[in-house]
Scaffold this motif. Structure first.
Motif, PDB file in Angstrom:
ATOM      1  N   VAL B 129       0.486  -1.012  -0.278  1.00  0.00           N
ATOM      2  CA  VAL B 129      -0.119  -0.177  -0.139  1.00  0.00           C
ATOM      3  C   VAL B 129       0.833   1.097  -0.250  1.00  0.00           C
ATOM      4  CG1 VAL B 129      -1.423   0.949   1.414  1.00  0.00           C
ATOM      5  CG2 VAL B 129      -1.793  -1.061   1.447  1.00  0.00           C
ATOM      6  N   GLY B 130       0.954   2.281  -1.106  1.00  0.00           N
ATOM      7  CA  GLY B 130       1.488   3.343  -1.292  1.00  0.00           C
ATOM      8  C   GLY B 130       1.387   4.111  -2.699  1.00  0.00           C
ATOM      9  N   ARG B 131       1.606   5.206  -2.194  1.00  0.00           N
ATOM     10  CA  ARG B 131       1.511   5.881  -2.856  1.00  0.00           C
ATOM     11  C   ARG B 131       2.702   6.481  -3.876  1.00  0.00           C
ATOM     12  NH1 ARG B 131      -1.218  11.012  -0.707  1.00  0.00           N
ATOM     13  NH2 ARG B 131      -2.796   9.290   0.068  1.00  0.00           N
ATOM     14  N   PRO B 132       2.591   6.113  -5.363  1.00  0.00           N
ATOM     15  CA  PRO B 132       3.323   6.673  -6.414  1.00  0.00           C
ATOM     16  C   PRO B 132       4.495   8.639  -6.753  1.00  0.00           C
ATOM     17  CG  PRO B 132       1.866   5.326  -7.350  1.00  0.00           C
ATOM     18  CD  PRO B 132       1.176   5.940  -6.298  1.00  0.00           C
ATOM     19  N   SER B 133       5.545   8.028  -6.543  1.00  0.00           N
ATOM     20  CA  SER B 133       5.656   9.440  -6.608  1.00  0.00           C
ATOM     21  C   SER B 133       6.184   9.815  -7.806  1.00  0.00           C
ATOM     22  CB  SER B 133       6.931  10.093  -5.799  1.00  0.00           C
ATOM     23  OG  SER B 133       8.201  10.517  -5.424  1.00  0.00           O
ATOM     24  N   SER B 134       6.086  11.113  -7.733  1.00  0.00           N
ATOM     25  CA  SER B 134       6.864  11.820  -9.713  1.00  0.00           C
ATOM     26  C   SER B 134       7.367  12.825  -9.179  1.00  0.00           C
ATOM     27  CB  SER B 134       5.194  12.656 -10.248  1.00  0.00           C
ATOM     28  OG  SER B 134       4.628  11.359 -10.071  1.00  0.00           O
ATOM     29  N   VAL B 135       8.371  12.607 -10.611  1.00  0.00           N
ATOM     30  CA  VAL B 135       9.359  13.949 -11.057  1.00  0.00           C
ATOM     31  C   VAL B 135       9.444  14.412 -12.616  1.00  0.00           C
ATOM     32  CG1 VAL B 135      10.594  11.720 -11.537  1.00  0.00           C
ATOM     33  CG2 VAL B 135      11.947  14.513 -11.482  1.00  0.00           C
TER      34      VAL B 135
END
Lengths: 174, 213
Positions: B129-135
């Motif tokens: 369970v987690g939130r993807p991170s964007s760059v």
């Protein structure tokens, strides 16, 4: 029996002199702040700009925009002008505090050299800022210089006079 | 009593992470790159569990102005799979270390069409369970001077010099005062040493009478 002018008149003239010198310094600071903060270095019919950002009038409404980037608006010189005008304000304000401190700590007969040095550095900084702006920006554009630009040059003169006064002045009373 | 407390704490520590902790993924916020250069996009994660053998990393790319994103990289079962059909074929390389929770990728030979958002998603089973991170990647022809860098540098240097001069001035005054103090002490000591010796050598002058003027 009197030896020399009336001591009351002497203290009053010295106080007036002090007030005048202080007023010149404060006016210099105010002019420097207005020149740095108020947005009126270069103006046309619809544009009012300074070293930080630009106001453009479109359809009767003034919109805030960033300064243009490119060869006609060199970024390095712009940031140098920003830095020098801010430094001039800072040194002048520090100079006021130094002057007040020297009023109380200097010995009789000594000159206010450090206050003079601070004002001189402020004078140099605003001269550098205004010169770079005059030389590098708005070279082929239609428009006129706004009041902040003029105040910048006036404050150059004022801070110069103020620093000369500090270099020449001697402390009369202990 | 103490053993009971110890057992209870170990039990709690064992139970709590299973239920409530999620995986946290870290990438940069924005990355700048020059046309033609390489850029490294870093991705790492934090998880309460040990790094499992089934850890997966996946990168997706969404171009600027587009609403679709495509998958460009996937690491699973210990094997990295790079893009071999899409816009990054032959330009993508896996430079991460999954054992150390690093899933970074290297994009070679940047182009203006690479402007966009890259999203990293990592999973560490059973912690999924987690939130993807964007760059966000911005490609420039020449690296622009960031707003205010020169201004801040000039102001900082000048004020720093001022502070330095003031500090040095007061330090010199303090040191000179100390040196003067120590010199006077040593002179005083020397005088005292010579004193008794002089007295032995010095004989009082003979008493003479001077005629009165």
């Amino acid at each position: 029996m009197e030896n020399g002018p009336n001591p009351v008149i002497r203290t009053v003239t010295m106080l007036i002199l002090l007030a005048v010198i202080f007023a010149v310094h404060i006016i210099g600071i105010v002019l420097l702040l207005v020149a740095t903060i108020d947005n009126a270095w270069w103006m046309t019919q619809n544009v009012s700009t300074d070293v930080w950002f630009r106001w453009v009038q479109q359809g009767g409404v003034w919109n805030h925009t960033d300064l243009p980037s490119g060869t006609s608006y060199p970024q390095e010189y712009l940031q140098a002008v920003q830095a020098c005008s801010v430094l001039a304000c800072i040194f002048s304000i520090l100079g006021v505090f130094v002057f007040v401190a020297q009023l109380f700590t200097l010995e009789k007969g000594q000159r206010f050299t450090i206050s003079g040095v601070f004002q001189f550095i402020a004078c140099l900084c605003i001269m550098v800022a205004a010169s770079i702006y005059t030389d590098r920006f708005h070279l082929n554009e239609n428009g006129w210089y706004g009041h902040s630009f003029i105040l910048a040059w006036i404050s150059f003169g004022l801070t110069f006079i103020s620093s000369i006064i500090y270099f020449v002045l001697r402390k009369k009373t202990a | 009593m103490l053993t009971f407390l110890a057992l209870a704490s170990v039990l709690l520590l064992g139970i709590v992470p299973e239920r409530s902790q999620a995986i946290v993924i870290y990438t940069g916020w924005e990355r700048h790159g020059l046309v033609g250069s390489d850029i490294r996009l870093s991705c790492s994660f934090f998880s309460w569990r040990w790094t499992s053998e089934d850890v997966t990393f996946s990168w997706t790319y969404r171009p600027d102005g587009s609403r679709d994103s495509i998958s460009i990289f996937h690491y699973t079962g210990g094997v990295p799979y790079v893009d071999n059909k899409g816009p990054f074929r032959d330009r993508l390389e896996f430079v991460g270390n999954p054992g150390r929770r690093d899933g970074s990728i290297l994009i070679k030979n940047l182009d203006f069409s690479d402007n966009g958002t890259f999203t990293c998603d990592a999973k560490n089973p059973p912690d999924i369970v987690g939130r993807p991170s964007s760059v966000r990647v911005l490609v420039f022809e020449t690296v622009p001077i960031q707003a205010g860098v020169i201004t801040g540098a000039i102001i900082g240097v000048v004020l720093g010099l001022l502070v330095l001069i003031v500090v040095i001035y007061y330090l010199m005054r303090f040191l000179v005062a100390r040196r003067v103090f120590s010199l006077s002490v040593s002179k005083h000591g020397k005088k005292k040493k010579e004193g008794p010796q002089q007295r032995q050598l010095w004989t009082p002058p003979p008493l003479t009478c001077y005629p009165l003027p």
